[in-house]
Motif scaffolding. Structure first.
Motif, PDB file in Angstrom:
ATOM      1  N   ASN A  80       0.824  -1.205   0.000  1.00  0.00           N
ATOM      2  CA  ASN A  80       0.000   0.000   0.000  1.00  0.00           C
ATOM      3  C   ASN A  80       0.862   1.260   0.000  1.00  0.00           C
ATOM      4  O   ASN A  80       0.384   2.356   0.238  1.00  0.00           O
ATOM      5  CB  ASN A  80      -0.963   0.016   1.195  1.00  0.00           C
ATOM      6  N   ASP A  81       2.158   1.087  -0.264  1.00  0.00           N
ATOM      7  CA  ASP A  81       3.115   2.195  -0.268  1.00  0.00           C
ATOM      8  C   ASP A  81       3.601   2.411  -1.704  1.00  0.00           C
ATOM      9  O   ASP A  81       4.491   1.716  -2.184  1.00  0.00           O
ATOM     10  CB  ASP A  81       4.287   1.851   0.651  1.00  0.00           C
ATOM     11  N   PHE A  82       3.003   3.379  -2.401  1.00  0.00           N
ATOM     12  CA  PHE A  82       3.374   3.591  -3.802  1.00  0.00           C
ATOM     13  C   PHE A  82       4.820   4.051  -3.930  1.00  0.00           C
ATOM     14  O   PHE A  82       5.524   3.646  -4.867  1.00  0.00           O
ATOM     15  CB  PHE A  82       2.453   4.627  -4.459  1.00  0.00           C
ATOM     16  N   VAL A  83       5.290   4.891  -3.025  1.00  0.00           N
ATOM     17  CA  VAL A  83       6.669   5.380  -3.096  1.00  0.00           C
ATOM     18  C   VAL A  83       7.656   4.215  -3.024  1.00  0.00           C
ATOM     19  O   VAL A  83       8.596   4.123  -3.821  1.00  0.00           O
ATOM     20  CB  VAL A  83       6.951   6.400  -1.974  1.00  0.00           C
ATOM     21  N   ILE A 100      -2.197  10.101 -11.834  1.00  0.00           N
ATOM     22  CA  ILE A 100      -2.343  10.589 -10.465  1.00  0.00           C
ATOM     23  C   ILE A 100      -3.279  11.798 -10.455  1.00  0.00           C
ATOM     24  O   ILE A 100      -3.600  12.361 -11.493  1.00  0.00           O
ATOM     25  CB  ILE A 100      -0.980  10.995  -9.858  1.00  0.00           C
ATOM     26  N   ASN A 101      -3.709  12.188  -9.267  1.00  0.00           N
ATOM     27  CA  ASN A 101      -4.511  13.392  -9.098  1.00  0.00           C
ATOM     28  C   ASN A 101      -3.577  14.611  -9.090  1.00  0.00           C
ATOM     29  O   ASN A 101      -2.562  14.615  -8.396  1.00  0.00           O
ATOM     30  CB  ASN A 101      -5.276  13.302  -7.778  1.00  0.00           C
ATOM     31  N   LEU A 157      -2.910   8.295  -4.178  1.00  0.00           N
ATOM     32  CA  LEU A 157      -4.038   7.873  -3.351  1.00  0.00           C
ATOM     33  C   LEU A 157      -5.317   8.643  -3.682  1.00  0.00           C
ATOM     34  O   LEU A 157      -6.420   8.100  -3.536  1.00  0.00           O
ATOM     35  CB  LEU A 157      -3.694   8.055  -1.865  1.00  0.00           C
ATOM     36  N   MET A 158      -5.184   9.875  -4.149  1.00  0.00           N
ATOM     37  CA  MET A 158      -6.355  10.699  -4.467  1.00  0.00           C
ATOM     38  C   MET A 158      -6.847  10.483  -5.898  1.00  0.00           C
ATOM     39  O   MET A 158      -7.826  11.110  -6.307  1.00  0.00           O
ATOM     40  CB  MET A 158      -6.027  12.184  -4.255  1.00  0.00           C
ATOM     41  N   TYR A 159      -6.212   9.614  -6.641  1.00  0.00           N
ATOM     42  CA  TYR A 159      -6.622   9.385  -8.035  1.00  0.00           C
ATOM     43  C   TYR A 159      -8.108   9.036  -8.179  1.00  0.00           C
ATOM     44  O   TYR A 159      -8.773   9.510  -9.120  1.00  0.00           O
ATOM     45  CB  TYR A 159      -5.772   8.297  -8.678  1.00  0.00           C
TER      46      TYR A 159
END
Length: 335
Positions: A80-83, A100-101, A157-159
């Motif tokens: 759950n860690d995109f970075v 991404i957003n 996460l806001m996508y």
């Protein structure tokens, strides 16, 4: 620790997907023959004036690219860690092409949370806590930038909040790869120039749909494109339709200039390979006319279109120069 995949700033900075591909290929001389064999034909839609190098989905056909696509769902089942995920992929030699957003990323200066963007992540710097990103924003000027880890993570996460028109939900992993299979062919290149001169619709010829931003459009959309020399017919239509005080989308005219930049690269490659090229003077004339035509449109967008006939005549002159150049290089390649 800093890790980055080698990239170059190309002279051609048109659509993001094609520009990213050139950035990734240009540092590798073994890929120059493939570049010289592609980015040749151009197309322009008759109604919405969408312009593009053929083909938009050329990532999939490039022998120097390994592309892997996974859904966000698959990535999030792993971590759950995109970075952390992105840094690991870069360590393995993959660039990341992801939607991404815009809102959390400061350089985008986005006031709304409903718009997406697709940066090309090619490196990271742990000490600075930033990703190295190829970008057209802000200002629509292609360059390499640094974006903080925290902003990219929030943007990822806001996508789900964006009003997405295209299915960018996949994460695309892009890696340079040389399998040694590509062989440059004068005959193949000549055939592509012949397609350009004859204005064949290549979506129809090869029974291909049109890919826009990663997905396949309806086949009838692809049928509405003008290719090659007939591209100039749509440019003429654009100028004739504009009201005197309105503006014309200059992007399709700029694509002529970018096409010439690739032809300059192509001619230089042919010479370095020892092939005879006799179209130099004709190409210089074409290159000059393409730039002047683009500038006429930029000027018209500021001062108004009071001399449409003059612009239309110059489009015809540029088309003729293009035809003469193509016929000469075909003769060289077939000789």
């Amino acid at each position: 620790m800093k890790k980055e995949i080698e990239m170059a700033l190309p002279k051609v900075a048109h659509a993001p997907a094609n520009t990213y591909l050139l950035s990734l290929l240009l540092p590798h001389k073994e890929a120059w023959g493939w570049i010289a064999s592609n980015f040749l034909n151009i197309s322009l839609h008759k109604k919405d004036y969408w312009d593009e190098f053929y083909r938009y989905d050329m990532w999939g056909g490039c022998p120097y690219i390994l592309e892997t696509s996974i859904t966000r769902e698959v990535m999030e089942a792993i971590t759950n860690d995109f970075v952390r995920f992105a840094c690991k992929m870069i360590d393995l030699g993959h660039c990341i092409y992801v939607s991404i957003n815009r809102h959390p990323v400061k350089i985008y200066n986005a006031k709304e949370t409903t718009f997406c963007h697709n940066p090309f992540i090619y490196g990271y710097d742990n000490e600075k806590q930033v990703f190295l990103v190829a970008e057209f924003h802000p200002g629509k000027v292609y360059s390499f930038k640094e974006i903080p880890f925290e902003q990219i993570e929030k943007a990822y996460l806001m996508y789900p909040l964006v009003n997405e028109n295209y299915p960018h939900k996949k994460i695309r992993l892009i890696k340079f790869y040389n399998d040694g299979m590509f062989q440059f062919s004068k005959k193949d290149l000549a055939s592509k120039f012949e397609e350009y001169v004859s204005s064949e619709n290549l979506y129809v010829k090869f029974h291909q749909g049109f890919y826009r931003s990663g997905f396949l459009m309806d086949s009838t959309y692809g049928n509405q494109f003008n290719f090659g020399l007939s591209y100039y017919d749509v440019l003429t239509q654009m100028v004739l339709e504009v009201e005197p005080e309105r503006t014309v989308n200059y992007r399709p005219f700029q694509l002529l200039v970018f096409k010439d930049s690739i032809n300059e690269f192509r001619i230089d490659y042919l010479k370095k390979q020892g092939y005879e090229v006799s179209c130099g003077e004709c190409f210089k004339l074409l290159q000059s006319k393409s730039a002047v035509l683009r500038n006429m449109i930029l000027k018209g967008n500021i001062a108004g279109y009071r001399d449409k006939e003059g612009i239309v005549n110059f489009i015809s002159e540029t088309r003729h120069a293009d035809k003469v150049f193509c016929e000469l290089i075909i003769k060289d390649l077939r000789g």
